[in-house]
Design a protein around this motif. Sequence first.
Motif, mmCIF file in Angstrom:
data_model
loop_
_atom_site.group_PDB
_atom_site.id
_atom_site.type_symbol
_atom_site.label_atom_id
_atom_site.label_comp_id
_atom_site.label_asym_id
_atom_site.label_seq_id
_atom_site.Cartn_x
_atom_site.Cartn_y
_atom_site.Cartn_z
ATOM 1 N N GLY A 114 0.852 -1.218 -0.042
ATOM 2 C CA GLY A 114 -0.072 -0.029 0.233
ATOM 3 C C GLY A 114 0.735 1.236 -0.007
ATOM 4 O O GLY A 114 1.991 1.267 0.299
ATOM 5 N N THR A 115 0.347 2.222 -0.467
ATOM 6 C CA THR A 115 1.029 3.644 -0.433
ATOM 7 C C THR A 115 1.746 4.015 0.848
ATOM 8 O O THR A 115 2.926 4.131 0.921
ATOM 9 N N TRP A 116 1.085 3.661 2.053
ATOM 10 C CA TRP A 116 1.652 4.005 3.303
ATOM 11 C C TRP A 116 2.091 3.004 3.928
ATOM 12 O O TRP A 116 2.525 2.919 5.215
ATOM 13 N N GLN A 117 2.331 1.866 3.159
ATOM 14 C CA GLN A 117 2.932 0.485 3.856
ATOM 15 C C GLN A 117 4.484 0.505 3.736
ATOM 16 O O GLN A 117 4.690 0.016 2.659
ATOM 17 N N ASN A 118 5.142 0.622 4.638
ATOM 18 C CA ASN A 118 6.637 0.356 4.688
ATOM 19 C C ASN A 118 6.872 -0.917 5.520
ATOM 20 O O ASN A 118 6.087 -1.480 6.356
ATOM 21 N N ILE A 119 7.915 -1.723 5.408
ATOM 22 C CA ILE A 119 8.452 -2.837 5.929
ATOM 23 C C ILE A 119 9.164 -2.496 7.092
ATOM 24 O O ILE A 119 10.550 -2.047 6.651
ATOM 25 N N PHE A 120 8.786 -3.197 8.337
ATOM 26 C CA PHE A 120 10.027 -2.770 9.295
ATOM 27 C C PHE A 120 10.378 -4.278 10.064
ATOM 28 O O PHE A 120 9.482 -5.115 10.395
ATOM 29 N N LEU A 121 11.543 -4.263 10.684
ATOM 30 C CA LEU A 121 11.727 -5.284 11.435
ATOM 31 C C LEU A 121 11.570 -4.382 12.848
ATOM 32 O O LEU A 121 11.842 -3.340 13.164
ATOM 33 N N VAL A 122 11.007 -5.170 13.949
ATOM 34 C CA VAL A 122 10.346 -4.654 15.055
ATOM 35 C C VAL A 122 11.909 -5.626 15.997
ATOM 36 O O VAL A 122 11.560 -6.704 16.309
ATOM 37 N N GLU A 123 12.567 -4.335 16.464
ATOM 38 C CA GLU A 123 13.486 -4.953 17.473
ATOM 39 C C GLU A 123 12.983 -4.933 18.830
ATOM 40 O O GLU A 123 12.294 -3.961 19.218
ATOM 41 N N LEU A 124 13.012 -6.085 19.618
ATOM 42 C CA LEU A 124 11.913 -6.507 20.806
ATOM 43 C C LEU A 124 12.948 -6.370 21.990
ATOM 44 O O LEU A 124 12.474 -6.579 22.994
ATOM 45 N N ASP A 125 14.457 -7.090 21.541
ATOM 46 C CA ASP A 125 15.099 -7.063 22.764
ATOM 47 C C ASP A 125 16.643 -6.472 22.370
ATOM 48 O O ASP A 125 17.566 -7.240 22.694
ATOM 49 N N GLY A 126 16.773 -5.369 22.001
ATOM 50 C CA GLY A 126 17.977 -4.713 21.839
ATOM 51 C C GLY A 126 18.508 -4.010 22.889
ATOM 52 O O GLY A 126 17.991 -4.100 24.002
ATOM 53 N N PRO A 127 19.673 -3.127 22.731
ATOM 54 C CA PRO A 127 20.090 -2.985 21.358
ATOM 55 C C PRO A 127 20.971 -4.421 20.999
ATOM 56 O O PRO A 127 21.469 -5.115 21.987
ATOM 57 N N ARG A 128 20.989 -4.652 19.532
ATOM 58 C CA ARG A 128 21.819 -5.956 19.278
ATOM 59 C C ARG A 128 22.823 -5.673 18.188
ATOM 60 O O ARG A 128 22.468 -4.767 17.152
ATOM 61 N N GLY A 129 24.028 -6.133 18.240
ATOM 62 C CA GLY A 129 25.029 -5.926 17.226
ATOM 63 C C GLY A 129 24.803 -6.590 16.053
ATOM 64 O O GLY A 129 25.365 -6.509 14.931
#
Length: 140
Positions: A114-129
Amino acid sequence: MKGLKVYFKEITFSTQKRLQLVDITWEVERAVRESGIKSGICLVFAPHATAAIIANEHEEGLMRDILTKIEEEYPRDGRWLHNRIDDNAAAHLASAFIEAARVFPVKDGRLVRGTWQNIFLVELDGPRGYRRVVIEVMGE
């Protein structure tokens, strides 16, 4: 039906915060272009037990709202049994319910979103190297 083609790519990066949205839209679109596949599907998968994949608008207020909602639903200081072993039960629960993968159509060699749909990774336990996302494009 012509022969099925499969294109596989991994992207890696680090995260800076405990909870964070990392926009990976352009990397996913690049993988679709590189695949040469004109019609099919694109799988975006985070092979981590404490990360997830979502599609939504890249607007700073909304991004903060999403992270706030995750914190409300999965509080870090909740009475989670897993916290007795490793203090990240909230991250595991959020990943399980948000899900680690999304599938998008590919049409005319382009990712359908969709026009406003970007794809994200959701970091839930960061920060991670080290975080990775697997992108697999299948089709013809």
